[in-house]
Design a protein around this motif. Structure first.
Motif, PDB file in Angstrom:
ATOM      1  N   TRP A   1       1.196  -0.859  -2.182  1.00  0.00           N
ATOM      2  CA  TRP A   1       1.854  -1.794  -3.069  1.00  0.00           C
ATOM      3  C   TRP A   1       0.936  -2.516  -4.009  1.00  0.00           C
ATOM      4  O   TRP A   1      -0.287  -2.501  -3.862  1.00  0.00           O
ATOM      5  N   GLU A   2       1.563  -3.217  -4.834  1.00  0.00           N
ATOM      6  CA  GLU A   2       0.878  -4.139  -5.721  1.00  0.00           C
ATOM      7  C   GLU A   2       0.183  -5.225  -4.929  1.00  0.00           C
ATOM      8  O   GLU A   2      -0.803  -5.776  -5.354  1.00  0.00           O
ATOM      9  N   HIS A   3       0.699  -5.525  -3.758  1.00  0.00           N
ATOM     10  CA  HIS A   3       0.111  -6.623  -3.002  1.00  0.00           C
ATOM     11  C   HIS A   3      -1.171  -6.246  -2.297  1.00  0.00           C
ATOM     12  O   HIS A   3      -1.815  -7.084  -1.681  1.00  0.00           O
TER      13      HIS A   3
ATOM     14  N   ASP B   1      -4.276  -5.433  -2.876  1.00  0.00           N
ATOM     15  CA  ASP B   1      -5.553  -6.131  -3.070  1.00  0.00           C
ATOM     16  C   ASP B   1      -5.482  -7.554  -2.557  1.00  0.00           C
ATOM     17  O   ASP B   1      -6.434  -8.079  -1.979  1.00  0.00           O
ATOM     18  N   VAL B   2      -4.326  -8.160  -2.763  1.00  0.00           N
ATOM     19  CA  VAL B   2      -4.185  -9.546  -2.308  1.00  0.00           C
ATOM     20  C   VAL B   2      -4.287  -9.598  -0.785  1.00  0.00           C
ATOM     21  O   VAL B   2      -4.920 -10.487  -0.217  1.00  0.00           O
ATOM     22  N   ILE B   3      -3.700  -8.630  -0.158  1.00  0.00           N
ATOM     23  CA  ILE B   3      -3.751  -8.599   1.306  1.00  0.00           C
ATOM     24  C   ILE B   3      -5.192  -8.468   1.767  1.00  0.00           C
ATOM     25  O   ILE B   3      -5.632  -9.160   2.698  1.00  0.00           O
ATOM     26  N   ILE B   4      -5.897  -7.597   1.128  1.00  0.00           N
ATOM     27  CA  ILE B   4      -7.305  -7.454   1.489  1.00  0.00           C
ATOM     28  C   ILE B   4      -8.036  -8.773   1.276  1.00  0.00           C
ATOM     29  O   ILE B   4      -8.859  -9.202   2.090  1.00  0.00           O
ATOM     30  N   GLY B   5      -7.692  -9.426   0.174  1.00  0.00           N
ATOM     31  CA  GLY B   5      -8.305 -10.716  -0.082  1.00  0.00           C
ATOM     32  C   GLY B   5      -8.022 -11.704   1.038  1.00  0.00           C
ATOM     33  O   GLY B   5      -8.921 -12.404   1.533  1.00  0.00           O
ATOM     34  N   ASP B   6      -6.761 -11.750   1.475  1.00  0.00           N
ATOM     35  CA  ASP B   6      -6.403 -12.646   2.571  1.00  0.00           C
ATOM     36  C   ASP B   6      -7.228 -12.354   3.808  1.00  0.00           C
ATOM     37  O   ASP B   6      -7.737 -13.260   4.479  1.00  0.00           O
ATOM     38  N   LEU B   7      -7.345 -11.079   4.078  1.00  0.00           N
ATOM     39  CA  LEU B   7      -8.103 -10.689   5.273  1.00  0.00           C
ATOM     40  C   LEU B   7      -9.560 -11.117   5.151  1.00  0.00           C
ATOM     41  O   LEU B   7     -10.168 -11.619   6.091  1.00  0.00           O
ATOM     42  N   GLU B   8     -10.088 -10.891   3.975  1.00  0.00           N
ATOM     43  CA  GLU B   8     -11.472 -11.290   3.763  1.00  0.00           C
ATOM     44  C   GLU B   8     -11.648 -12.779   3.984  1.00  0.00           C
ATOM     45  O   GLU B   8     -12.590 -13.231   4.646  1.00  0.00           O
TER      46      GLU B   8
END
Lengths: 883, 104
Positions: free
Chosen positions: A24-26, A28-35
């Protein structure tokens, strides 16, 4: 802090997992959250804990992501389906072309598969079919399936772990009767008691283990039972068999279902071999020289045929003395698997003619070829109409669809078509099957339950047609750049499309080859019918009961000749169209043509003086047998031209000739006849044109009289038949019914397979060309639509209707011509190979190819001009109205 | 009608006002409910809500802590507010007349 900027190598696999599975579009954001979470944890608890948490999160979330992804994909798929159906309904014409093409192609595949399946299934209905073998003899390089009667009982003693069964069919049909019902049974076999222990013919009643043990017992098939008794409930009933002029009562001990059509030989009646042992002369049964039965064995589990074959030489040595061992009738060679007989066995002594593995391969390919033609239609039409879908593709791409998704969309569209076509094809096949069966003289059955192979093929065809049809348009359409498309700058017409031209050429090449093949088959059949056979097959009646009158042949001849319509009556051992089954060892003057001292094997036919006249066979030298010369029946021989050629005799008349043979009579088993050549007769095709005319010798031997031939005037035979029947019953003792056939019917049977194939191939060729032309029609009409404006302008500038038509059609006409040029050499090679099956074959003159070419050309022009005419009649005003 | 998780997430977003993004939503829900929500458990419903048009997001700045990725801040749309209100109304109706169950 430098630590924060260190690339988190330990987390990379987890990140990779996410990238793979979450689209999804999300993402990268999810990865960011995880980071972020990782860094927070890392500060408090250190690297290890943080990374552990990281992985935990990813693992926990993956199923949810996947599931959600799937849900959305299914939703998308529903959308694709909706669009596909909408498109289908909107362009009814093209959809119809596509669907009917694919349906016909699929139906052809199914029909061909049914044929293939039927052929491959021969003899497999027996429970132990993979352990059943037939014993084959070999001598002088020739193999034969007929073995001595003694073989079976001897094998039983020497190889106790084998089950052995003999099958024997008498050469001439025997009379069987039940009160007033009497018939000649052509398919009556003598068989050993262990038959159902080896085979598993479906049984209705009776005990399979004991039904053939006792003498004077018989087993019937269902229709035979009904023929004599009107019912199949006939255990314990009696039938009378007349064998060797004696009537014997047989008790019915079993009833079998009619033999399935996929057995390599068929029978109606089985008489126990114990009966033979009780009634036949011992010399015939115990003589290793008499080889008149097929022997089948059942191997125990886990034993290999090679193990037994290795023991054969010893076996032969034990039971046959030295001189007999060399004799070709006694040499055992090998065990032939039952299931390979129908398609692969081409040896001597077969009970019935077999099929051919080549036909099976060919049929399979044929089905797929027609399907291919239909798929090409789909490909061409879809890509040609690309402009229609271009905007849709552009919009989809702009709103975020990637290429894979577009491909998926168009593939599902082609699978939709393939699915609809499949369902329709099933319906079509089911309803057309009886018609097709009649056309090609087969009994194919179409049933889906339990027929996993058929279901498998259906799935395969579905997948193939969907994939093949859809892949090219899918790739083509998904490559559109949104910008170009949405600007409306996409133009199909101008670009060179070698692919589309290639596709059309392929379609027509296939169709042309099929047409050439069909023409070739019919031409060969025609050749066969027209060819100077060396005899006249018209107006000849055949009664296969020569044995009844061989004691006094003249009597029946005189009786028949009284009718004015009867021109000639003759009695002989063979007639033209029967297999020349008798071979004798001869000693011609001057020895064997090879110069050795061996005897020369030559085919023999026993005739009477009226034989050659009855069949219209002409003499090239010398004279016929004649009553005026009484020695003719003892020492005169007539040869055919092939024999004379083989012997390289310039002046055959008067040359010495001797022949030694087994008579088949118990009283005088071997006879040697010596005499002279009194005449040479022109070659005649006794057997079908598949085989060369063999050297043949004719002499008079009434013991071998099997066929009565009646040559009659070319009028209505009805009154004559009634007369003949009356004479028959009064002259022939013993109450034999008057049964007859006509020689031209016999003749037609020789080429049944080719006739059937001719019709089948013609049907396939017609379908292929129909589908190809449909495709052409669709293409042309579409392109004409595209060029409406251009046509309008041309007309305004003064172009005539005809010129417009020419413009639209010329490209396709060129393609058809190219297809012809490719198809002709290919077809020539294939047809030539097929014709090698025939010893006598028709030529392939140039006009065959031209005819095929013209036919396709005609069809193509017809389809093209149909649309071109319409297109060219557009009024310029209408064409140019919309801008 | 919203599902329970969806409702909770939307309410969390309202509570967090400008600071509503993945990490904060998860932490908040964890505090309030005591349950751990996985990243997937948050984002799948979030995605659904966005597609349904109940939420929209604005992109934030990339930060090094996020390995160079940016944040997404979520906000309710008018449609989303309406959906929440609807759900609340249904909830109230269901609880009507029933005295509160105590947590004793």
């Amino acid at each position: 802090m430098a630590k924060i900027f260190k690339k988190g190598a330990g987390r990379r696999p987890a990140k990779w997992l996410l990238t793979r599975f979450v689209d999804w579009e999300h993402r990268d954001v999810i990865i960011g959250d995880l980071e972020e979470g990782w860094h927070a944890l890392q500060e408090e608890n250190g690297n290890a804990i943080a990374t552990l948490w990281y992985y935990g999160q990813v693992m926990q979330s993956l199923p949810a992501f996947l599931f959600s992804s799937l849900k959305w994909q299914i939703n998308m798929f529903r959308n694709y389906l909706k669009i596909s159906i909408r498109n289908l309904l909107r362009d009814k014409g093209y959809s119809l072309i596509n669907i009917s093409g694919l349906t016909l192609g699929t139906a052809c595949c199914i029909l061909m598969f049914l044929f293939v399946q039927h052929e491959l299934s021969f003899d497999r209905f027996h429970e132990a079919s993979d352990r059943i073998y037939r014993v084959i003899r070999e001598s002088g390089g020739k193999q034969s399936a007929v073995t001595a009667f003694m073989l079976a009982p001897t094998m039983r003693t020497d190889f106790p772990d084998l089950k052995v069964v003999r099958f024997r069919k008498d050469r001439a049909p025997s009379l069987v009767k039940k009160e007033e019902k009497k018939f000649f049974e052509n398919r009556m076999f003598w068989v050993d008691a262990d038959m159902q222990k080896v085979f598993s013919f479906p049984q209705i009643s009776g005990d399979p283990n004991t039904m053939l043990q006792a003498p004077y017992t018989v087993v019937l098939t269902a229709s035979t039972a009904r023929k004599y008794f009107g019912t199949t409930d006939v255990l314990g009933e009696n039938l009378t068999l007349r064998w060797n002029e004696m009537d014997r009562e047989l008790r019915v001990t079993g009833v079998l279902e009619d033999v399935p059509s996929n057995a390599h030989f068929q029978f109606d009646m089985l008489v126990s071999f114990a009966t033979a042992e009780a009634t036949w002369p011992k010399e015939i049964l115990e003589n290793w020289d008499f080889a008149y039965a097929q022997t089948y064995v059942l191997l125990p589990e886990d034993r290999h045929p090679a193990a037994y074959e290795a023991m054969f030489p010893d076996f032969v040595g034990r039971h046959l003395n030295e001189e007999k061992k060399e004799d070709y009738k006694s040499t055992l060679a090998s065990l032939q698997p039952l299931t390979s007989i129908h398609l692969h066995s081409k040896i001597g002594g077969e009970v019935e003619a077999n099929g051919e593995i080549l036909y099976v391969y060919f049929a399979a390919i044929l089905g797929f070829l027609v399907l291919l033609v239909a798929c090409i239609n789909y490909m061409n039409l879809s890509t040609a109409r690309a402009a229609r879908r271009a905007k849709e593709v552009g919009v989809r791409k702009v709103t975020g669809a990637n290429r894979q998704q577009i491909i998926f969309q168009f593939l599902s569209e082609s699978f939709l078509f393939a699915g609809i076509a499949l369902l329709l094809a099933l319906l079509l096949t089911k309803s057309m099957l009886p018609f097709f069966n009649q056309l090609v003289n087969k009994k194919l059955a179409f049933s889906l339950d339990g027929n996993y192979a058929l279901l498998g093929i259906l799935v395969l065809v579905f997948l193939l047609s969907g994939l093949v049809s859809g892949s090219y348009p899918a790739f083509y359409l998904s490559a559109f750049k949104p910008v170009t498309v949405l600007k409306g700058a996409l133009s199909i017409r101008n670009s060179r499309f070698p692919v589309r031209q290639l596709l059309v050429v392929t379609q027509f090449t296939i169709s042309i080859m099929l047409i050439i093949g069909t023409i070739a088959i019919y031409k060969q059949l025609d050749f066969v019918k027209q060819k100077r056979l060396g005899y006249n097959k018209e107006q000849v009646l055949i009664i296969p009961q020569g044995r009844r009158v061989r004691e006094n042949p003249e009597r029946i001849k005189q009786a028949f000749l009284q009718h004015p319509d009867v021109l000639e009556v003759s009695i002989s051992s063979h007639i033209p169209t029967t297999h020349l089954s008798i071979e004798v060892a001869s000693k011609p003057e001057g020895g064997h043509p090879d110069g050795t001292n061996d005897t020369w094997p030559i085919k023999a036919v026993s005739v009477d003086p009226e034989f050659f006249e009855s069949f219209g066979m002409k003499f090239s030298e010398g004279r016929n047998f004649s009553k005026a010369y009484p020695t003719d029946s003892l020492g005169a021989f007539i040869l055919n031209q092939a024999a004379v050629k083989a012997l390289a005799w310039e002046a055959p008349l008067g040359k010495q000739f001797a022949a030694t043979f087994r008579t088949g009579s118990a009283s005088q088993p071997v006879e040697t006849r010596e005499g002279q050549i009194i005449g040479v007769v022109e070659d005649a095709h006794f057997e079908s044109l598949h085989t060369e005319i063999e050297p043949t010798v004719f002499f008079i031997k009434p013991f071998w009289y099997f066929y009565i031939a009646v040559k009659f005037r070319p009028t209505n035979p009805e009154p004559m038949l009634a007369f003949l029947e009356k004479q028959w019953s009064s002259v022939v003792p013993g109450d034999y019914p008057f049964e007859y056939t006509f020689l031209d019917e016999h003749f037609a049977q020789l080429y049944e397979t080719e006739e059937a194939w001719g019709k089948g191939l013609a049907a396939m060729a017609a379908m292929a060309i129909f589908v190809a032309c449909l495709g052409l029609l669709g293409l042309v009409s579409f392109l004409a639509e595209q060029r409406t404006k251009e046509i309008g302008i041309r007309k305004v500038l003064g172009s005539s209707n005809f010129a417009i038509m020419h413009l639209l059609s010329q490209e396709f006409i060129k393609l058809v011509i190219v297809a012809n040029l490719i198809a002709w050499p290919l077809a020539y090679l294939l047809v030539h190979r097929w014709l090698e099956n025939f010893a006598y074959r028709t030529g392939l003159p140039w006009w065959v190819f031209l005819l095929a070419g013209l036919l396709t050309f005609g069809f193509a022009v017809f389809s093209v001009s149909f649309q071109a005419v319409r297109a060219s009649q557009i009024k310029p005003a209408d064409a140019l109205r919309w801008e | 009608m919203l599902s329970r998780t969806e409702e909770m997430i939307m309410l969390a977003i309202c509570q967090l006002k400008e600071n509503a993004y993945g990490v904060t939503i998860r932490t908040y829900l964890n505090e309030v409910t005591g349950q751990h929500f996985s990243v997937g458990g948050i984002y799948v419903p979030l995605d659904r809500l966005v597609r349904k048009g109940f939420l929209h997001y604005r992109q934030g700045e990339p930060t090094p802590e996020r390995g160079g990725m940016s944040k997404r801040f979520f906000e309710l749309t008018a449609k989303g507010q309406h959906a929440l209100a609807e759900t609340k109304a249904i909830q109230d109706k269901l609880w009507e007349g029933l005295s509160g169950f105590s947590l004793a």
